[in-house]
Structures are given as structure tokens and as C-alpha cells.
Design a protein around this motif. Sequence first.
Motif, PDB file in Angstrom:
ATOM      1  N   THR A   1       0.745  -1.368  -0.194  1.00  0.00           N
ATOM      2  CA  THR A   1      -0.417  -0.267   0.351  1.00  0.00           C
ATOM      3  C   THR A   1       0.609   1.471   0.198  1.00  0.00           C
ATOM      4  OG1 THR A   1      -0.189  -0.391   2.002  1.00  0.00           O
ATOM      5  CG2 THR A   1      -1.831  -1.176   1.394  1.00  0.00           C
ATOM      6  N   TYR A   2       0.154   2.242  -0.298  1.00  0.00           N
ATOM      7  CA  TYR A   2       1.185   3.792  -0.536  1.00  0.00           C
ATOM      8  C   TYR A   2       0.231   4.400   0.635  1.00  0.00           C
ATOM      9  CZ  TYR A   2       2.431   1.491  -4.837  1.00  0.00           C
ATOM     10  OH  TYR A   2       3.059   0.188  -5.744  1.00  0.00           O
TER      11      TYR A   2
ATOM     12  N   ILE B   1       5.718   4.384  -0.131  1.00  0.00           N
ATOM     13  CA  ILE B   1       5.503   2.639  -0.024  1.00  0.00           C
ATOM     14  C   ILE B   1       5.236   2.864   1.510  1.00  0.00           C
ATOM     15  CG2 ILE B   1       6.082   0.676  -0.135  1.00  0.00           C
ATOM     16  CD1 ILE B   1       7.940   0.957  -2.572  1.00  0.00           C
ATOM     17  N   ASN B   2       3.937   2.048   2.060  1.00  0.00           N
ATOM     18  CA  ASN B   2       3.982   2.143   3.364  1.00  0.00           C
ATOM     19  C   ASN B   2       4.195   0.999   4.323  1.00  0.00           C
ATOM     20  OD1 ASN B   2       2.098   4.177   3.610  1.00  0.00           O
ATOM     21  ND2 ASN B   2       0.106   2.799   3.228  1.00  0.00           N
ATOM     22  N   ASN B   3       4.792  -0.617   3.571  1.00  0.00           N
ATOM     23  CA  ASN B   3       5.748  -2.041   4.026  1.00  0.00           C
ATOM     24  C   ASN B   3       6.833  -1.202   3.748  1.00  0.00           C
ATOM     25  OD1 ASN B   3       3.299  -1.699   1.888  1.00  0.00           O
ATOM     26  ND2 ASN B   3       2.980  -4.026   2.562  1.00  0.00           N
TER      27      ASN B   3
ATOM     28  N   ALA C   1      -5.579   2.926   3.408  1.00  0.00           N
ATOM     29  CA  ALA C   1      -4.197   2.559   2.746  1.00  0.00           C
ATOM     30  C   ALA C   1      -5.130   2.772   1.034  1.00  0.00           C
ATOM     31  CB  ALA C   1      -3.846   1.641   3.563  1.00  0.00           C
ATOM     32  N   VAL C   2      -4.210   3.161   0.383  1.00  0.00           N
ATOM     33  CA  VAL C   2      -4.134   3.108  -0.990  1.00  0.00           C
ATOM     34  C   VAL C   2      -3.423   2.061  -1.556  1.00  0.00           C
ATOM     35  CG1 VAL C   2      -3.675   4.225  -3.171  1.00  0.00           C
ATOM     36  CG2 VAL C   2      -4.327   5.356  -0.996  1.00  0.00           C
ATOM     37  N   THR C   3      -4.042   1.482  -2.564  1.00  0.00           N
ATOM     38  CA  THR C   3      -3.026   0.224  -2.735  1.00  0.00           C
ATOM     39  C   THR C   3      -2.684   0.244  -5.115  1.00  0.00           C
ATOM     40  OG1 THR C   3      -4.719  -0.534  -3.806  1.00  0.00           O
ATOM     41  CG2 THR C   3      -4.153  -1.890  -2.204  1.00  0.00           C
ATOM     42  N   ASP C   4      -3.242   2.092  -4.869  1.00  0.00           N
ATOM     43  CA  ASP C   4      -2.755   2.710  -6.282  1.00  0.00           C
ATOM     44  C   ASP C   4      -2.157   3.843  -6.178  1.00  0.00           C
ATOM     45  OD1 ASP C   4      -3.832   2.950  -9.792  1.00  0.00           O
ATOM     46  OD2 ASP C   4      -1.756   2.239  -8.715  1.00  0.00           O
ATOM     47  N   MET C   5      -0.708   4.368  -6.950  1.00  0.00           N
ATOM     48  CA  MET C   5      -0.728   5.764  -6.939  1.00  0.00           C
ATOM     49  C   MET C   5       0.196   6.144  -7.698  1.00  0.00           C
ATOM     50  SD  MET C   5       1.324   7.469  -3.517  1.00  0.00           S
ATOM     51  CE  MET C   5       0.253   7.956  -1.878  1.00  0.00           C
TER      52      MET C   5
ATOM     53  N   LEU D   1       6.342   9.162  -5.789  1.00  0.00           N
ATOM     54  CA  LEU D   1       6.950   8.833  -5.417  1.00  0.00           C
ATOM     55  C   LEU D   1       8.291   9.035  -6.226  1.00  0.00           C
ATOM     56  CD1 LEU D   1       4.808   6.696  -4.074  1.00  0.00           C
ATOM     57  CD2 LEU D   1       6.622   4.886  -5.369  1.00  0.00           C
TER      58      LEU D   1
ATOM     59  N   ARG E   1      14.876   1.977  -3.320  1.00  0.00           N
ATOM     60  CA  ARG E   1      13.148   1.120  -3.129  1.00  0.00           C
ATOM     61  C   ARG E   1      11.816   2.179  -3.824  1.00  0.00           C
ATOM     62  NH1 ARG E   1       9.978  -0.081   1.553  1.00  0.00           N
ATOM     63  NH2 ARG E   1       9.367   1.897   2.336  1.00  0.00           N
ATOM     64  N   LEU E   2      11.928   3.398  -4.150  1.00  0.00           N
ATOM     65  CA  LEU E   2      11.257   3.999  -3.971  1.00  0.00           C
ATOM     66  C   LEU E   2      11.079   4.137  -5.940  1.00  0.00           C
ATOM     67  CD1 LEU E   2      10.494   6.906  -1.584  1.00  0.00           C
ATOM     68  CD2 LEU E   2       8.762   4.830  -2.333  1.00  0.00           C
TER      69      LEU E   2
ATOM     70  N   GLU F   1      10.265   1.301  -7.479  1.00  0.00           N
ATOM     71  CA  GLU F   1       8.883   0.851  -7.913  1.00  0.00           C
ATOM     72  C   GLU F   1       8.333   1.335  -9.054  1.00  0.00           C
ATOM     73  OE1 GLU F   1       6.877  -1.310  -5.535  1.00  0.00           O
ATOM     74  OE2 GLU F   1       5.087  -1.111  -6.164  1.00  0.00           O
TER      75      GLU F   1
END
Lengths: 451, 527
Positions: free
Chosen positions: A80-81, A96-98, B34-38, B43, B104-105, B108
Motif C-alpha cells: 500500500t502507498y 510505500i507504506n510497507n 490505505a491506497v493500493t494504487d498511486m 514516489l 526502492r521508491l 517501484e
Amino acid sequence: MFGNVNIGYDNWLYLNVTGRQDQFSTLSPENNTLFYPSVGVGAVLSDVLKLPSTVTFAKVRASWAQVGGGGPDPYALNVTYGLLANPHGNANLGQINNGSIPNAALAPYTSTEFEVGADFRFFKNRLGIDIAHYNRRTTNDILNAGISATSGFGSTSINVGELTNRGIELLLNGVLIERGGFKWDASLNFSRNISMAENLGTNARGEAIQFLNLEESRVRGGERVQHILGEQLGMIIGWTHRTNAQGQKFYDANGFPVRSAAPEIVGMGRHPISAGLNNHFQYKNVSLSFLIDVRQGGSIFSGTNWYAYRNGLHKETLAGREGDLVVTGVLFDQATNRETDTPISVTIPRERISDYWTAYSNITENVVYNASYAKLRELSVGYSIPKKLLGKLPFESAAISVVGRNLALLWSNVPNIDPESGYTVATGAQGLEFFAMPQTRNLGVNLSLNF
Amino acid sequence: MKKIIKNGLVLGTLLLSQACDSDKLAELNINQNAVTDMDMSYLLATATLRIGGEYENTRANMLYAATMIQHTASNAGYFSGDKYFYNAQYSGAYMERHYTDVIRLYSEVIQKTASDPNLVNLNAVATILRAFDLHRMTDLYGDIPYLQAGNGLQGEDNWFPKYDNQKDVYAAIVRDVKAARDKLSPTAKALGAQDVIYNGDIAKWKKFANALLMRVGMRMQKKDEATGRSIFSEAFTSGTFTSNADNGTIKYLNGPSGFNRNGLNDGYWNTYKYSRDCKISRTFINWMKANNDPRLMIVSGGIGDPTAAPSTWNTDPAAQKGMPNGFNATTILNGNTLTEAEKEEFIRPGVARNMFSMLNLKYLDWEDPYYLISFAETELMASEAAVRGWISANAEEKFRSGVTAAITAWTAFDPSFVRSTAEISSYIAGRKFGEASNPEKLRLIGEEYWAATWLNDIESYSNWRRTGIPALTPTSDPNRFKQINEIPRRLIYWESEISSNPANYKAAVDRMGGDEFTTRMWWDGGN
């Protein structure tokens, strides 16, 4: 879904069977159901056999049971973001939250336990013995294992192959003296647990995983707790003083200790043995009881002592302050990184003694101690106020007692800190200490009134 | 049977809950908050701001690189690079933070935008900046994870990344940056404000990519000149920075939180004020004074107590004095490094290090730019390439242009830093580049590069290791780590990796020949 059947035969033989099917919302739908049964048998021998008169009660039992569980944290399966609290001018900032890699393939764990036990009472219930032996095997245990942070994440949840725990538990209780208004009863409990990492799973290349990283020590010098294949669970690993085949220690040209080429096992984070002794004395209206708690066999890595060495606060660091510390051993050549067989003997100069003790604390085994201890957990003295004194007061009964807890550390091998210290309740950090506050001693008064 | 029924107790409890709806069960595990898409550009912005994060910039840049390169000096023990002390946390800090905060950002973003043609610019910029940061990482440590870095979400293989040989890291950087550069498209979706370096200007990104390629190519000069030369000239021809307006700097703000601020400056001044404990190095001040450098009173804020009122500071250029590297407050009084008069002043109550020139507070604001690559650097690199015959350009022209750019770029930090054209020309003429021999020209270029990268000390440190310019004398404190007799050639790996990634760590150390300050990395003459 849960089903339970209890069957009794002739009032002495009992059978209990259960079956359970669970579905876990914290796991992904492909892998989230588990069925586990159990069966237990108990026989009250004293009701069916002719036993000597001293044996008041005898029961034996055996059971085989399975238990399962899912991941403890919800929302852990997805990436999740999140937005950061403040934007940057006209730019929105996201993250990124994780911190841990979500594992969608996580399956529930299953624990299978076989236990046999017996409960005997003698001398008209004046002496009792309850003894049990268990053997538990957990497969697919869910652990938060450390990975390399260069992957972008520090840990991930995985199913760990196979862990076993076996041991014995013993409870002895008895009324030792009972005459003339004076009674002394005591109970002793003892347990010993041996764990083993039988199988830690296989990695992407199909090779058996040799170890799993759990918590890292707060001093961050490479010491950590690991599950190592073929060893007991929760071993502490760290640096040892490098020694040659004859057991002689290596020092560098300055006389500083040299650490081992790679981290090694330096102790066990958990105590395999725990025991307690509870005594209760009663004379007419006065009672006294105390409880002693014992832990045996575990080790502790002390971050506090590590700091104490480096800052000259540890008692041992008094040595050498006059330039009189001599070390003897074998020379290790730092320039070429090679062991030699040249013996050396160095007197550490006064100005460098602080560097010597710093190098000394870098050898983990110097700050890992046997954490076995015994504590006087509780002591209480009580007085039950006799009815005559209560007189016209509306109470049925009244009692007053003074209770003290964590009163004394009876024995310990660890300098400067309480051996029970830890800085987190996470199971992966058992055996690591870092500036723990001393335990508090509690003293209190209880007044109990019945209306 | 009868006995059982008669004597037995049959307790049957069969509880059947209503049948579970699996979909409803799975839904419970979806976090409604929480959001699964952004939008991946969010980022990108975060990762870019994090390149200048306080923790690791203070440790790798301020405590280690700046002192080792003798831009700054300090008597304090925690400025580890001054006397070559080893502090595990300071040495490993860049590695500790950048893989999780930055790489890592970017990884992604790259992965999520790979297949959308409208998002090529986002993909390309993320690739370029990922390569930039990992280039810095490899220049600090040697062999590092590059190919698998930050890719933990893409599979179990990446949980324990392999340390790629620096030679392969360099090849991969070149490959990635070229592909990204060629992918940039003015017609695809623009980055706009989410790009905190160039505000979405694609033309500038192309120049930045080439500037990075030139830096990479030049770095290879000592080890593999042929390849370095071809990378450099291709990038140079493709087109790089043409003025200070193209400077690759991160635009920070005054706040509101730490992320928005220049972290290096946060450490040097604003929050932590570490610059009270460091002063400008004697090596640098003496060099500037010897050449009548107009930057003397830009770099130096004067002599005095930085926490006291500015009116108490001595800003007379002739009085400026640098602190010698390699001493603590006691040993500085030994021997002949300080004159007798200087020693007397040092021991006066309340003086000590405040008798040396301090860093100028005017370039240490939270909103001051953070350097990635500058126009001055690309011009000076081009001058060097011309001297070496890599490109056909006028070396003297490039030298003049580069030094001018280095001086005039300071106005972006504070308007009082402006210098007149006459002053600048007279300084450059005094360097006597035109009449110098080729080795002399390289020395002049190297020294100007060192001065031009003030505040970007990680870059000065890398260039010094490649060229040996400026000539620096190693310090020799008796407590220096492992009694080394040279300036460190790298930082030691982050210690946590020893136990969290043991097989790959060990493979890297075996290949490089050690994990010491003195181990040489590939482009520095190692493996």
C-alpha cells in the motif's frame, strides 16, 4: 466450525475427540483454511485397579492434538502507498507504506502435539505429583524474518519449515506439616523445554535455508538472534575472540583482541529450564507465603555492558589505566589480514587503554553472559482478623496482608543489569538487552473485607 | 454396548456456524485507510528529496568525504574522516539509508511505469536518478547491489541482493542512462512540479543524463581509458549543460518538515549546527589565498564564533586562516604546524577552534540548492577530455568557462556572492592555463574541480581518488584506524550486511580483496 465429542466409559475411562475447521481473513483466499483434529484419552486408575492405600488418586492421560493459526497482522498481504503529511511546494509526496515485504503465499501454521501425563495423589491428598511429557512439532510457522535492506525492505513474513519443542513439566505439591493449628504446604513446579529448528525451508534456488535472522542487537555491530538449522531456536550469534587450533588467542600489533572471521553462536536466547517454588505457612490467623522463580540455561547479550566497556564505566576497565595491562597471545597481521604463529606480549600504553577496551567489547562473547537467575518473586504476610474482633461491624470476614513483589535477586551471573531484562516483547529479541531499566520492587498492603 | 449407553456420558455438541462467505472474509483484509494504487510521480518526488537526507549526508559527506578531501578540518573526534577513525554507523550510513529510502521508491516507479508509453518520462527520470544515486553508492563503497537493488517486491530472488562487480555496475549504469535518455519524449505526459530538479523540463533531463554519462566515463579513465573515452565522447556530442541554468540541483524549501529541507545544510547548520565543530581546512584556505581566489569570502564566513552576532566576525580576506587537518585540541599544539603566535591564540580562553575560518552560513539555508552535477563540472571535465585528446574542443575555453561557472553559480545561494567579471577574468588569467604543459593543465583542472565541488564533497573525493589532484598529505593521528598511512580509498560497508546478507557480502569482500579503508575499488586500480 468446531465439533466436540466426550465419551465416558464406566466412570473411569474417558475419551475426548474434537475437530475444527478455520478460515483466516489475514491470509490470502487460496491458502486460508485449515482443518485440525485432536483426541485425548484419560483413565482414572484408582477407580478401576486395586492400588496400595497410600495412593489416594491416580490418573494417566495421553493426547494427540493439532492446532493451527494464521498471520497475526491484518492488511499485511498487500503493498500500500501513503501520502506524506506535507507536500513540497506544488509537488505531492508519496511513499510505500510497507517496511516488510508482503507475502501473499503465506499459509496457516499447524502445530501437532503429543502429550502423556500422570496425576498421582498420596496420603489422602496430602502429596500430589503431576507429571507430563510433551512433544510438539510446528510446521509452516509464520515468522518475521530479516532480509537484506539493500532489497529495499528489512523483513518479510514467511512460513518456516519445521520447528519442534519437547520437554517435561512437573508439579509437586504437598501439605508438609499439619498439626496443632500450624500448616505448611508447598508446591514446586519445574519445566524443561528443548527446541529445535528441524527445517527452515528452501530458498529460491532450492537449497535448504541454513538460518533465519530475527532481531538485530541495538548496538548494530552484527550481533543478532537467529534460528539456525539443527540448533535450538533463538540462538544469539556474534563475534568470538579469534583463536588458533591450539586455542591461543590472536591480538594485533597494538595488543587489541582480534575478532573471529565471521559471526558464530555465542549463546542461547531462551532459558530451557524454568522452575518455581511456592511455600505457604499458616498458624492460626497468621499466614506467610513466598514464591521463588528460577530460570536456567539461557544467555543474554548485554548492550549496557557493551557501552560500559567503551566508556570506561565497567569495573573491569579499571585495569590498565596505569599502563600496566599486559596481553599475551599470538600475533594477527592486520595489514595482510593473516594469522601468524608469532607469539606476542604487549603492554597496553595508558593513552590507548580506552581503545583496548573498545576492541574488547567488540568481541561479542565478552559481553554475553549466562543469564540464569533466581528471584524472590513474592513474599506476603497476612493476618485474618478473628470474628470476635470484628464484633458488631457489618463484615463477614476481614483480612489484611502485606505483599512484596520482585523483592530480591537471589543469584545471577550478569554484572550491572537485571538478567531478566529485554527491550521488547518480540519473540525474536529474547536474549538481547540494551539499557533496560532495573526491575521495580513493589510493596503493598491488601485489605480484604467480605460483606 | 448396553453398559456404555447406560453408564456412558455422551456429550455431543455439534456447533455448525453459518457457512462462511469467502469473499466477505477476504474483504476484511483490505485496509480501508490505505491506497493500493498511486500516481508514481508522487514516489519520484519523495525519493528525489531523500537523496539529500540529513542522516546519511551528514555522515558520508560532512564527516567523512569533506574532511578526507581536506575541504574542511575538525578537532572533534566524531569528524571521523579528519583523522581516519572508523565509526561503523557513519561509514555505513549511506548504504543503510539509501536502499530503503531512495532506491526502492525509484525501483517501484520504474517497474510500475514500464509498460505505459504515456509515462516514459517518469520512467526515464526515475531510471536516471536511480543510476545517479547508485553511482554515488558504488563510488563510496566499491562492489554494491545494483541490478537487484530495491527490487524486493519483485520476487524472492531479490531478498538477498547480489553485490555486482563495480565494473558491471558501471556498465549497467551506462546502459540504463543511455536508454532512459533516448526514451525521453516531449509528447508524453510531463512531470511538472513533481520533478523537484528541473520542473519537468525534458531538454534539461537529456543534458543531465549526458552529464552523468560524462562523469561515469571520466571516472573510468584510470582503469579502462578506451571505454571511458567512448562513453564520454558519445555523451558530450549528444549534448550536455550549456549554462548554470542547467545545473542539476534539488530544489529544497524552508519547510514545513524535515523532508522538504536540504538535509546536508540541516546537519551543518540549522538543526544540528555541526559546523561549529569544523572549520575550513588550512589546505583549502592556503590554496585559495595563494591564487587570489575570489571565492575566499564566499566559502569562508569569517573568523569568530558562528553562534555569535555577525558583527563580531572578522571578514578581512587577509586574516582568513584555515584549520590544519589531523589534530585534536591537544595535539594541535604539538610540533610546528601552528606558529607560536597561533598557538598562543588557540589557548586563549574561549578561542580554540574559533580562531580559524568558519563555513559561511549563507549557503547553509534549508532552501539552498543541493548539488547533484554542475555545469562547472561538465566544462572542466570537457577541458580535461580535450587535453587528453578525447574530444576536439578548446581546452582553454572550457577551462575558462568552467571556472567562471563555478564562481558565478554561487549567486543561486545568496546575491551577495556575486563577483565582477573583471575579478573572475583576472583570477583565471592568474592560473596561467594557456601556457601550461599538459600535465600542468591536468593539475590546474583537477584543482579547480576540487574547488568547484565544495559542498558536493563526495564528488571531490571520487575525483581526487582518480587523479591524485590536489596533492594531499595524509594525516597521522596515533589513533587512526589500523594505523593506515594513506587517505582512505573508500568507506567500509554497512556492518548490518555482514549478518543479514552474509553469502553475498563475503563474495564481494573476497572479490575486492578486503573490506578496509585501504581496499581499492575497480576504477581506483582494484579488482
